[in-house]
Design a protein around this motif. Structure first.
Motif, PDB file in Angstrom:
ATOM      1  N   ASP A  40       6.595  -5.616  -8.147  1.00 10.27           N
ATOM      2  CA  ASP A  40       6.718  -4.490  -9.057  1.00 10.27           C
ATOM      3  C   ASP A  40       5.850  -3.330  -8.586  1.00 10.27           C
ATOM      4  O   ASP A  40       4.664  -3.510  -8.294  1.00 10.27           O
ATOM      5  CB  ASP A  40       6.307  -4.930 -10.465  1.00 10.27           C
ATOM      6  N   GLN A  41       6.431  -2.144  -8.529  1.00 14.32           N
ATOM      7  CA  GLN A  41       5.702  -0.974  -8.036  1.00 14.32           C
ATOM      8  C   GLN A  41       4.403  -0.720  -8.784  1.00 14.32           C
ATOM      9  O   GLN A  41       3.353  -0.500  -8.190  1.00 14.32           O
ATOM     10  CB  GLN A  41       6.581   0.274  -8.155  1.00 14.32           C
ATOM     11  N   SER A  42       4.481  -0.727 -10.114  1.00 12.98           N
ATOM     12  CA  SER A  42       3.311  -0.370 -10.917  1.00 12.98           C
ATOM     13  C   SER A  42       2.185  -1.372 -10.735  1.00 12.98           C
ATOM     14  O   SER A  42       1.007  -1.003 -10.695  1.00 12.98           O
ATOM     15  CB  SER A  42       3.693  -0.269 -12.397  1.00 12.98           C
ATOM     16  N   LEU A  46      -1.360  -0.401  -9.053  1.00 14.85           N
ATOM     17  CA  LEU A  46      -2.578  -0.612  -9.830  1.00 14.85           C
ATOM     18  C   LEU A  46      -3.594  -1.431  -9.043  1.00 14.85           C
ATOM     19  O   LEU A  46      -4.773  -1.074  -8.951  1.00 14.85           O
ATOM     20  CB  LEU A  46      -2.245  -1.325 -11.144  1.00 14.85           C
ATOM     21  N   VAL A  47      -3.116  -2.530  -8.452  1.00 14.94           N
ATOM     22  CA  VAL A  47      -4.012  -3.381  -7.671  1.00 14.94           C
ATOM     23  C   VAL A  47      -4.551  -2.622  -6.466  1.00 14.94           C
ATOM     24  O   VAL A  47      -5.745  -2.685  -6.145  1.00 14.94           O
ATOM     25  CB  VAL A  47      -3.265  -4.658  -7.208  1.00 14.94           C
ATOM     26  N   GLY A  48      -3.665  -1.868  -5.789  1.00 14.41           N
ATOM     27  CA  GLY A  48      -4.088  -1.136  -4.605  1.00 14.41           C
ATOM     28  C   GLY A  48      -5.091  -0.042  -4.906  1.00 14.41           C
ATOM     29  O   GLY A  48      -6.090   0.120  -4.191  1.00 14.41           O
ATOM     30  N   PRO A 161      -1.589   1.390   3.598  1.00 13.87           N
ATOM     31  CA  PRO A 161      -0.607   0.366   3.236  1.00 13.87           C
ATOM     32  C   PRO A 161      -0.085   0.503   1.809  1.00 13.87           C
ATOM     33  O   PRO A 161       0.897  -0.154   1.435  1.00 13.87           O
ATOM     34  CB  PRO A 161      -1.392  -0.941   3.405  1.00 13.87           C
ATOM     35  N   LEU A 162      -0.726   1.339   1.016  1.00  6.63           N
ATOM     36  CA  LEU A 162      -0.303   1.531  -0.370  1.00  6.63           C
ATOM     37  C   LEU A 162       0.751   2.634  -0.511  1.00  6.63           C
ATOM     38  O   LEU A 162       1.483   2.677  -1.507  1.00  6.63           O
ATOM     39  CB  LEU A 162      -1.530   1.865  -1.229  1.00  6.63           C
ATOM     40  N   LEU A 163       0.845   3.506   0.478  1.00  7.59           N
ATOM     41  CA  LEU A 163       1.752   4.652   0.406  1.00  7.59           C
ATOM     42  C   LEU A 163       3.207   4.285   0.074  1.00  7.59           C
ATOM     43  O   LEU A 163       3.836   4.957  -0.760  1.00  7.59           O
ATOM     44  CB  LEU A 163       1.706   5.443   1.719  1.00  7.59           C
ATOM     45  N   PRO A 164       3.790   3.251   0.686  1.00  8.32           N
ATOM     46  CA  PRO A 164       5.196   2.943   0.385  1.00  8.32           C
ATOM     47  C   PRO A 164       5.463   2.658  -1.085  1.00  8.32           C
ATOM     48  O   PRO A 164       6.569   2.912  -1.588  1.00  8.32           O
ATOM     49  CB  PRO A 164       5.473   1.703   1.241  1.00  8.32           C
ATOM     50  N   TRP A 165       4.461   2.177  -1.784  1.00  9.10           N
ATOM     51  CA  TRP A 165       4.660   1.761  -3.172  1.00  9.10           C
ATOM     52  C   TRP A 165       4.708   2.934  -4.148  1.00  9.10           C
ATOM     53  O   TRP A 165       4.929   2.737  -5.335  1.00  9.10           O
ATOM     54  CB  TRP A 165       3.584   0.751  -3.566  1.00  9.10           C
ATOM     55  N   SER A 177       4.602  -1.733   4.123  1.00  6.91           N
ATOM     56  CA  SER A 177       3.143  -1.912   4.083  1.00  6.91           C
ATOM     57  C   SER A 177       2.663  -2.683   5.302  1.00  6.91           C
ATOM     58  O   SER A 177       1.641  -2.335   5.914  1.00  6.91           O
ATOM     59  CB  SER A 177       2.737  -2.653   2.810  1.00  6.91           C
ATOM     60  N   ILE A 178       3.405  -3.720   5.653  1.00 10.38           N
ATOM     61  CA  ILE A 178       3.041  -4.505   6.833  1.00 10.38           C
ATOM     62  C   ILE A 178       3.118  -3.646   8.094  1.00 10.38           C
ATOM     63  O   ILE A 178       2.198  -3.641   8.920  1.00 10.38           O
ATOM     64  CB  ILE A 178       3.967  -5.731   6.977  1.00 10.38           C
TER      65      ILE A 178
END
Length: 230
Positions: A40-42, A46-48, A161-165, A177-178
């Motif tokens: 899930d994107q959100s 949030l975690v990132g 690595p967070l940009l795609p989300w 991200s990978i």
């Protein structure tokens, strides 16, 4: 003008460590969440973002404390040396002579050089600091600069690595991200290798391996826990 860079400064070291740590942290977090069953994107954002802020502040605080403590220790030792030069000049002269002898200078020449240097208090202190303490008193790291550099570089490494989300989700987000994480690891490693002269390819592959191992372990832990958060 010296051709050498200031290798005692804390900013460059903090920037390299911060960027590497930020990259590894958020690649691992994204894959850990994905491994646990949530794309899930959100949730990933949030975690990132939480990992970015927590890590950046932690790195900055750590650099501020450690570099300041190191600077205070150096200043304390310089003060001790300054006092010894003032109260025990002959003993310090003999010590300086001995240090030059240990470096292969003949005794007579070593004593002559030591007497010349000892005639100037500031020059004598500078020489003792370099030879005895192993520091350049004129090139001490700035705690605040190291902290800011660490915060900024960690944030840059962590956001990649967070940009795609922010634009996609699911398997596409994971794969992007990978890909970004691996490419960034190679680039960072190559930059480190180029700046240190240790070999671009070897350092790039070493940085890549660190990201792969950390991300792989985190993904595996997430899969084992299997916590659905969607």
């Amino acid at each position: 003008m010296s051709r050498h860079r200031n290798v005692q400064g804390g900013a460059a070291r903090a920037a390299v460590l911060g960027a590497g740590d930020g990259l590894i942290t958020n690649v691992s977090l994204v894959l850990g969440v994905a491994g646990a069953g949530s794309n899930d994107q959100s949730v990933v954002r949030l975690v990132g973002i939480a990992g970015l802020l927590a890590g950046a502040f932690s790195m900055a605080a750590g650099e501020l404390v450690s570099v300041r403590a190191q600077a205070e220790l150096v200043q304390r030792e310089l003060e001790v040396e300054r006092n010894e030069l003032r109260t025990e000049p002959e003993s310090e002269l003999e010590e300086l002579t001995s240090m030059y002898q240990d470096r292969g200078v003949p005794e007579e020449d070593a004593r002559t050089v030591a007497r010349i240097l000892s005639a100037n208090h500031d020059l004598a202190l500078d020489t003792h600091a370099r030879l005895e303490l192993g520091v350049d008193p004129n090139q001490q790291a700035s705690p605040s600069l190291a902290a800011v550099s660490s915060f900024a570089s960690f944030s840059v490494g962590a956001i990649i690595p967070l940009l795609p989300w922010f634009f996609t989700k699911g398997l596409t987000g994971v794969l992007l991200s990978i890909a970004l994480g691996l490419i960034s690891a190679l680039v960072l490693g190559a930059l480190i290798g180029a700046s240190t002269g240790r070999g671009v390819l070897r350092t790039a592959l070493r940085q890549l391996a660190a990201v792969i191992v950390a991300a792989g372990i985190t993904y595996g832990v997430g899969s084992l826990l299997g916590v659905g958060t969607s």
